[in-house]
Motif scaffolding. Structure first.
Motif, PDB file in Angstrom:
ATOM      1  N   ASN A 127       7.073  16.274   4.297  1.00 27.94           N
ATOM      2  CA  ASN A 127       8.448  15.465   4.685  1.00 27.94           C
ATOM      3  C   ASN A 127       8.616  13.542   4.672  1.00 27.94           C
ATOM      4  OD1 ASN A 127       6.985  13.564   6.409  1.00 27.94           O
ATOM      5  ND2 ASN A 127       8.089  13.948   7.869  1.00 27.94           N
ATOM      6  N   THR A 128       9.279  12.947   4.850  1.00 23.09           N
ATOM      7  CA  THR A 128       8.891  11.405   3.612  1.00 23.09           C
ATOM      8  C   THR A 128       8.304  10.678   3.733  1.00 23.09           C
ATOM      9  OG1 THR A 128      10.627  10.062   2.881  1.00 23.09           O
ATOM     10  CG2 THR A 128      10.657  10.637   4.621  1.00 23.09           C
ATOM     11  N   GLU A 129       6.895  11.566   4.377  1.00 23.37           N
ATOM     12  CA  GLU A 129       6.249  10.505   5.290  1.00 23.37           C
ATOM     13  C   GLU A 129       4.478  11.134   4.418  1.00 23.37           C
ATOM     14  OE1 GLU A 129       6.351   7.363   6.458  1.00 23.37           O
ATOM     15  OE2 GLU A 129       4.444   7.325   7.714  1.00 23.37           O
ATOM     16  N   ALA A 130       4.771  12.331   4.178  1.00 24.66           N
ATOM     17  CA  ALA A 130       3.947  13.290   3.371  1.00 24.66           C
ATOM     18  C   ALA A 130       3.001  14.077   4.594  1.00 24.66           C
ATOM     19  CB  ALA A 130       2.885  12.609   3.041  1.00 24.66           C
TER      20      ALA A 130
ATOM     21  N   LEU B  10       0.364  -0.740  -0.239  1.00 25.92           N
ATOM     22  CA  LEU B  10       0.349   0.443   0.093  1.00 25.92           C
ATOM     23  C   LEU B  10       0.403   1.549   0.058  1.00 25.92           C
ATOM     24  CD1 LEU B  10      -2.129  -1.187   3.255  1.00 25.92           C
ATOM     25  CD2 LEU B  10      -2.789  -1.296   0.150  1.00 25.92           C
ATOM     26  N   ARG B  11       2.397   0.987  -0.981  1.00 27.67           N
ATOM     27  CA  ARG B  11       3.346   2.324  -0.684  1.00 27.67           C
ATOM     28  C   ARG B  11       2.572   3.775  -1.624  1.00 27.67           C
ATOM     29  NH1 ARG B  11       7.297   1.180   2.237  1.00 27.67           N
ATOM     30  NH2 ARG B  11       8.657  -0.687   1.579  1.00 27.67           N
ATOM     31  N   PRO B  12       3.104   4.970  -0.922  1.00 26.82           N
ATOM     32  CA  PRO B  12       2.496   5.817  -1.461  1.00 26.82           C
ATOM     33  C   PRO B  12       3.289   6.205  -2.265  1.00 26.82           C
ATOM     34  CG  PRO B  12       3.783   6.229   0.897  1.00 26.82           C
ATOM     35  CD  PRO B  12       4.073   4.824   0.282  1.00 26.82           C
ATOM     36  N   GLU B  13       4.718   5.760  -3.266  1.00 25.07           N
ATOM     37  CA  GLU B  13       5.701   6.822  -3.596  1.00 25.07           C
ATOM     38  C   GLU B  13       4.816   7.368  -5.167  1.00 25.07           C
ATOM     39  OE1 GLU B  13       6.559   4.276  -2.373  1.00 25.07           O
ATOM     40  OE2 GLU B  13       7.558   4.811  -0.473  1.00 25.07           O
ATOM     41  N   THR B  14       4.768   6.493  -6.137  1.00 28.25           N
ATOM     42  CA  THR B  14       3.617   6.563  -6.952  1.00 28.25           C
ATOM     43  C   THR B  14       2.526   7.582  -7.371  1.00 28.25           C
ATOM     44  OG1 THR B  14       4.618   4.322  -7.771  1.00 28.25           O
ATOM     45  CG2 THR B  14       2.966   5.561  -9.371  1.00 28.25           C
TER      46      THR B  14
ATOM     47  N   GLY C 155      -1.492   8.291   6.154  1.00 23.43           N
ATOM     48  CA  GLY C 155      -0.404   9.063   6.677  1.00 23.43           C
ATOM     49  C   GLY C 155      -0.202   9.444   4.774  1.00 23.43           C
ATOM     50  N   GLU C 156      -0.480   8.982   3.874  1.00 20.19           N
ATOM     51  CA  GLU C 156       0.710   9.272   2.655  1.00 20.19           C
ATOM     52  C   GLU C 156      -0.172   9.006   1.646  1.00 20.19           C
ATOM     53  OE1 GLU C 156       4.591   8.749   1.911  1.00 20.19           O
ATOM     54  OE2 GLU C 156       5.294   7.893   3.412  1.00 20.19           O
ATOM     55  N   THR C 157      -0.474   7.546   1.705  1.00 20.21           N
ATOM     56  CA  THR C 157      -1.104   7.313   0.725  1.00 20.21           C
ATOM     57  C   THR C 157      -2.530   7.951  -0.295  1.00 20.21           C
ATOM     58  OG1 THR C 157      -0.397   5.473   0.280  1.00 20.21           O
ATOM     59  CG2 THR C 157      -1.187   4.797  -1.237  1.00 20.21           C
TER      60      THR C 157
HETATM   61  C1  DMJ Z   1       7.820   5.690   4.196  1.00 16.05           C
HETATM   62  O1  DMJ Z   1       7.951   5.427   5.990  1.00 16.05           O
HETATM   63  C2  DMJ Z   1       8.424   7.499   4.076  1.00 16.05           C
HETATM   64  O2  DMJ Z   1       8.264   6.993   2.277  1.00 16.05           O
HETATM   65  C3  DMJ Z   1       9.849   6.673   3.789  1.00 16.05           C
HETATM   66  O3  DMJ Z   1      10.358   7.476   3.158  1.00 16.05           O
HETATM   67  C4  DMJ Z   1      10.196   5.331   3.080  1.00 16.05           C
HETATM   68  N1  DMJ Z   1       8.912   4.438   3.340  1.00 16.05           N
HETATM   69  C5  DMJ Z   1       7.407   4.795   3.227  1.00 16.05           C
HETATM   70  C6  DMJ Z   1       6.775   4.179   2.487  1.00 16.05           C
HETATM   71  O4  DMJ Z   1       6.949   3.454   1.478  1.00 16.05           O
END
Ligand code: DMJ
Length: 655
Positions: free
Chosen positions: A631-634, A542-546, A607-609
């Motif tokens: 931040n890297t966690e959105a 369920l990752r957010p990066e894309t 938090g992100e997706t």
């Molecule tokens: C998150 O905790 C952050 O985006 C981190 O920088 C990378 N891994 C996860 C999401 O995939």
């Protein structure tokens, strides 16, 4: 795959304009009768109404028979009356006479077709209608994403409230992140952005009442994970709820937020950061230890003695903002010291190995990649520069921009290749470093890069605005192009699978590398032979990066295709990861139907997706990227000198 709705982009690129479409004679007559003042004037009479309609019909028929078959006079009248002239005719009060006169006029020549992005197109009624449709379509999509967030939260609340994460299938909680209720803190600002006040209240009061005890009693946490998720979440909640004397309240919210006094979030953040500081103070070098025992305020290295490069270099946005808020420089100083130290270390064309030793302060091993353990090093170089470059009287951070520029050159030179046969642009790895060979593997995590490249290219402004202001160099333009190319690859990593969801890791077919029989499963994808998905890599967390990069690229390029791609991805999450009883689950294999589920909902899904998806479909003036950095966690934090100025007008707004 879902059928795509028509967008204003489709309409514009077809040069379609409702004003100039041909109509049938029947439609013309009926519309003339219904839209002209005859209709209005006869509205109160009986026989008169019928006679007038018959007369219009007869006259229109004669007219049509004597005019160019390509475009009827009647349709010109309809066009004129219904689009431009209606108001005028009504105001002048001589509508009927005007209507009759117009029947006998020669049809005017058709105006030239409008350019797809021309001003005239934007002014036209048709463009306005399509804009409206797009706005309401976006509102529907945002509502769907907010419903998904509520479903995720409800599952968590019902079965795991207070735990770090939900196991949605076994309906229980699990503490995988040290037991600070990570889902609650990670979710709070998403609920704020979505205006879900009941959830803001539940999460906010939990933080007020229960978090202090956790901070006092809990043991080991990871410095990086706790900083980006919990500290970042608290600071963002403070900012979005107007903690800085209301000065950052202007982030685009239309909802009055509920919950505890914002200062609670800051107090919790400072309590947590004071404990995390031991990671810096215990280390013999500028590189912090990776693990902290919260209750003891002590820290130690990971079992192998090493810290991840991405972890030690992704703390600075949070610690620096806390210093600014608290007036105590110790947090920012310690975190920025890491980057200053990294600046002094030897690199390979700006690229760095993924491990570093806090004991020696040197990189460890040769492995270079932008995936796990390397990713947010590159992300924070540019984001910390963006956050602090305009700081009043702050230290000079131009070295970060230089490190970033050099690293991106290195990425382009050493890590970017095209797959065969269809030429997807991807970012590979150098597992043995400078002297080893290129390996065509790309983690889903690398899909943060398009968004980061785009931010670096325009500094958060739209491309149009950055161009107008002469801010973009040739290199910036190249980087934005690369961002768009990698974005497509990240999207295709979803589209190539049977479920429409990306695997955790993909390999790419090149001249030197191929593995047969490991395709994604979507037979209609043209990239089946380009993307290789090994069995061990087929899970989805369920990752957010894309969707994070889709959000940033849409903001910067304004290209609606990024919204369409995001919508497809959201629908795939809905179809395959939603658990009826509440929550969403990670999957074991995205290439089979139905995919088996992993029984875990990661905190970053809330938090992100879902946050990025919600923002992707929303208004560009909410959290504009020239005033806020995520931040890297959105978790959005204000850019120094921008988000904290009362009277500052968003540059995005101005454009
Ligand atoms: C998150 O905790 C952050 O985006 C981190 O920088 C990378 N891994 C996860 C999401 O995939």
């Amino acid at each position: 795959m879902a059928v795509l709705p028509i967008t204003s982009h489709d309409v514009q690129s077809d040069y379609d304009n409702a004003k100039f479409r041909r109509r049938s004679v029947f439609k013309v007559i009926t519309q003339a009768a219904l839209t002209s003042n005859v209709r209005r004037n006869c509205g109160s009479c009986g026989v008169g109404k019928l006679l007038a309609l018959l007369m219009i019909a007869g006259l229109a028929f004669l007219t049509v028979a004597h005019t160019n078959p390509g475009i009827s006079a009647a349709s010109q009248i309809v066009q004129h009356i219904s689009v431009k002239g209606q108001e005028k005719l009504i105001k002048e009060g001589n509508g009927n006479a005007e209507v009759w006169k117009r029947f006998w006029r020669k049809p005017p020549r058709l105006p030239p077709r409008l350019p797809p992005h021309g001003k005239a197109g934007n002014d036209s009624l048709a463009a306005e209608v399509h804009n409206q449709q797009q706005i309401s379509g976006s509102a529907v999509r945002q509502t769907k994403v907010a419903e998904a967030f509520r479903h995720a939260w409800t599952g968590y609340k019902n079965y795991a409230m207070g735990s770090d994460e939900l196991r949605p299938l076994s309906k229980r909680g699990v503490d995988g992140l040290g037991g600070l209720g990570a889902t609650i803190v990670d979710s709070l600002d998403t609920a704020m952005i979505m205006g879900l006040n009941d959830i803001v209240r539940e999460a906010g009061y939990w933080i007020e009442k229960d978090l202090p005890e956790r901070l006092n009693e809990k043991g080991q946490v990871n410095l990086f994970e706790t900083t980006i998720r919990v500290l970042g979440g608290l600071l963002s909640a403070y900012c979005l709820s107007g903690g800085e004397n209301g000065t950052t309240g202007d982030w685009g919210s239309r909802t009055m937020l509920d919950g505890p006094n914002p200062k609670i979030y800051l107090e919790r953040a400072q309590d947590l950061a004071d404990r995390l500081m031991s990671a810096f103070t215990s280390s013999p070098t500028a590189i912090p230890f990776s693990d902290v025992i919260l209750r003891e305020r002590s820290a130690h290295p990971a079992p192998d003695g090493l810290s991840s490069t991405s972890e030690v270099s992704s703390l600075q946005l949070e610690f620096s903002y806390l210093s600014k808020l608290s007036g105590n420089p110790k947090y920012g100083d310690a975190a920025m010291h890491v980057l200053e130290h990294l600046k002094s270390l030897p690199k390979f064309e700006g690229l760095v190995p993924i491990y570093i030793s806090p004991q020696s302060g040197h990189f460890s091993g040769q492995n270079i990649r932008l995936g796990s353990r390397g990713d947010s090093y590159y992300e924070y170089l540019i984001k910390v520069w963006l956050q602090q470059r305009a700081g009043h009287g702050g230290s000079d951070v131009s070295y970060l921009r230089e490190m970033y520029d050099e690293a991106i050159k290195g990425v382009k030179h050493q890590l970017v290749q095209k797959s065969i046969p269809k030429g997807l642009v991807f970012v590979g790895e150098l597992p043995s470093g400078e002297h080893g060979s290129f390996y065509p593997k790309m983690d889903h995590l690398v899909c943060f890069l398009p968004g980061t490249l785009a931010l670096g290219a325009t500094r958060g402004l739209t491309k149009q605005r950055a161009m107008e202001e002469g801010l973009m160099t040739i290199e910036d333009l190249e980087n934005l192009k690369l961002a768009e190319d990698i974005m497509k690859t990240c999207y295709e990593m979803y589209a190539v699978t049977t479920t429409g969801l990306a695997p955790e890791i993909a390999h790419f077919h090149t001249q030197e590398f191929y593995e047969d029989g490991l395709q994604g499963g979507n037979k209609s994808s043209e990239f089946l032979d380009d993307i290789i998905i090994r069995y061990a890599d087929r899970h989805n967390l369920l990752r957010p990066e894309t969707v994070e990069s889709l959000f940033v690229l849409h903001r910067i390029t304004q290209d609606p295709k990024y919204q369409e791609w995001g919508w497809q991805i959201f629908q795939a999450f809905e179809s395959h990861t939603k658990v009826d009883s509440g929550g969403y689950s990670s999957l074991n294999d995205v290439t089979v139907l139905p995919p088996s589920r992993r029984d875990k909902m990661e905190t970053f899904f809330l938090g992100e997706t879902l946050k990025y998806l919600y923002l992707l479909f929303g208004d560009d003036n909410v959290l504009p990227l020239d005033r806020f950095v995520f931040n890297t966690e959105a978790h959005p934090l204000p850019i120094n000198g921008k988000g904290d100025e009362n009277d500052h007008k968003s540059q995005t707004q101005a454009s």
